[in-house]
Write a protein that holds these residues in place. Structure first.
Motif, PDB file in Angstrom:
ATOM      1  N   SER A   1       0.837  -1.200   0.000  1.00 21.25           N
ATOM      2  CA  SER A   1       0.000   0.000   0.000  1.00 21.25           C
ATOM      3  C   SER A   1       0.868   1.245   0.000  1.00 21.25           C
ATOM      4  O   SER A   1       1.941   1.279   0.603  1.00 21.25           O
ATOM      5  CB  SER A   1      -0.913   0.012   1.227  1.00 21.25           C
ATOM      6  N   GLY A   2       0.366   2.263  -0.678  1.00 21.63           N
ATOM      7  CA  GLY A   2       1.072   3.522  -0.757  1.00 21.63           C
ATOM      8  C   GLY A   2       0.946   4.117  -2.143  1.00 21.63           C
ATOM      9  O   GLY A   2       0.636   3.416  -3.103  1.00 21.63           O
ATOM     10  N   ARG A   3       1.180   5.394  -2.221  1.00 21.70           N
ATOM     11  CA  ARG A   3       1.117   6.063  -3.516  1.00 21.70           C
ATOM     12  C   ARG A   3       2.409   5.803  -4.271  1.00 21.70           C
ATOM     13  O   ARG A   3       3.492   6.037  -3.739  1.00 21.70           O
ATOM     14  CB  ARG A   3       0.906   7.563  -3.326  1.00 21.70           C
TER      15      ARG A   3
ATOM     16  N   SER B   1       9.696   8.562  -8.330  1.00 20.87           N
ATOM     17  CA  SER B   1      10.242   8.672  -9.677  1.00 20.87           C
ATOM     18  C   SER B   1      10.114   7.307 -10.334  1.00 20.87           C
ATOM     19  O   SER B   1       9.726   6.334  -9.689  1.00 20.87           O
ATOM     20  CB  SER B   1      11.706   9.088  -9.616  1.00 20.87           C
ATOM     21  N   PRO B   2      10.461   7.205 -11.628  1.00 21.07           N
ATOM     22  CA  PRO B   2      10.418   5.884 -12.276  1.00 21.07           C
ATOM     23  C   PRO B   2      11.473   4.911 -11.771  1.00 21.07           C
ATOM     24  O   PRO B   2      11.419   3.730 -12.105  1.00 21.07           O
ATOM     25  CB  PRO B   2      10.656   6.227 -13.756  1.00 21.07           C
ATOM     26  N   THR B   3      12.430   5.354 -10.993  1.00 24.61           N
ATOM     27  CA  THR B   3      13.498   4.477 -10.517  1.00 24.61           C
ATOM     28  C   THR B   3      12.914   3.374  -9.626  1.00 24.61           C
ATOM     29  O   THR B   3      12.295   3.662  -8.606  1.00 24.61           O
ATOM     30  CB  THR B   3      14.533   5.268  -9.708  1.00 24.61           C
ATOM     31  N   PRO B   4      13.098   2.102 -10.001  1.00 26.63           N
ATOM     32  CA  PRO B   4      12.520   1.012  -9.213  1.00 26.63           C
ATOM     33  C   PRO B   4      13.264   0.781  -7.902  1.00 26.63           C
ATOM     34  O   PRO B   4      14.493   0.818  -7.867  1.00 26.63           O
ATOM     35  CB  PRO B   4      12.645  -0.199 -10.130  1.00 26.63           C
ATOM     36  N   VAL B   5      12.503   0.541  -6.857  1.00 25.94           N
ATOM     37  CA  VAL B   5      13.036   0.235  -5.531  1.00 25.94           C
ATOM     38  C   VAL B   5      12.308  -0.998  -5.015  1.00 25.94           C
ATOM     39  O   VAL B   5      11.106  -1.149  -5.229  1.00 25.94           O
ATOM     40  CB  VAL B   5      12.819   1.421  -4.562  1.00 25.94           C
TER      41      VAL B   5
END
Length: 124
Positions: free
Chosen positions: A25-27, A107-111
């Motif tokens: 969950s989260g934006r 951002s688009p950077t995946p984590v």
């Protein structure tokens, strides 16, 4: 921030079934993949199955193909849910199962975001 919560583990006899659930969950900016890993005592963590969120395509480890099924629920905004249906369980499936969500938040950077793990024990 993203929170990842798993549920559904437990004790089952060999040949039985369990269903694991994971909610992230989260934006987020974008959700890339969600999947399941497992770690047995004395062994390294290994990938079990994952799903590419946008396409719905799936990947399975050879050891679980034909027995496990991963699926997703993408109908809710800001809550991303995956399930792992585990059938024909074997004692060697005993492990702590972890959910991982790969997401871009600001951002688009995946984590990678990990859950706390849920124990699955299969008795012989």
């Amino acid at each position: 921030q993203v929170q990842v919560v798993e549920s559904g583990g437990g004790l089952v006899q060999a040949g039985g079934s369990l269903r694991l659930s994971c909610a992230a969950s989260g934006r987020t900016f974008r959700t890339y993949t969600m999947g399941w890993y497992r770690q047995a005592p004395g062994k390294e963590r290994e990938s079990v199955a994952y799903i590419v969120w946008s396409a719905g395509s799936t990947y399975y480890a050879d050891s679980v193909k034909g027995r496990f099924t991963i699926s997703r629920d993408n109908t809710k905004n800001t809550v991303y849910t995956v399930y792992l249906q585990m059938n024909s369980l074997k004692p060697e499936d005993t492990a702590i199962y972890y959910c991982k969500a790969m997401m871009g938040v600001d951002s688009p950077t995946p984590v990678d975001y990990w859950g706390q793990g849920t124990q699955v024990t299969v008795s012989s």
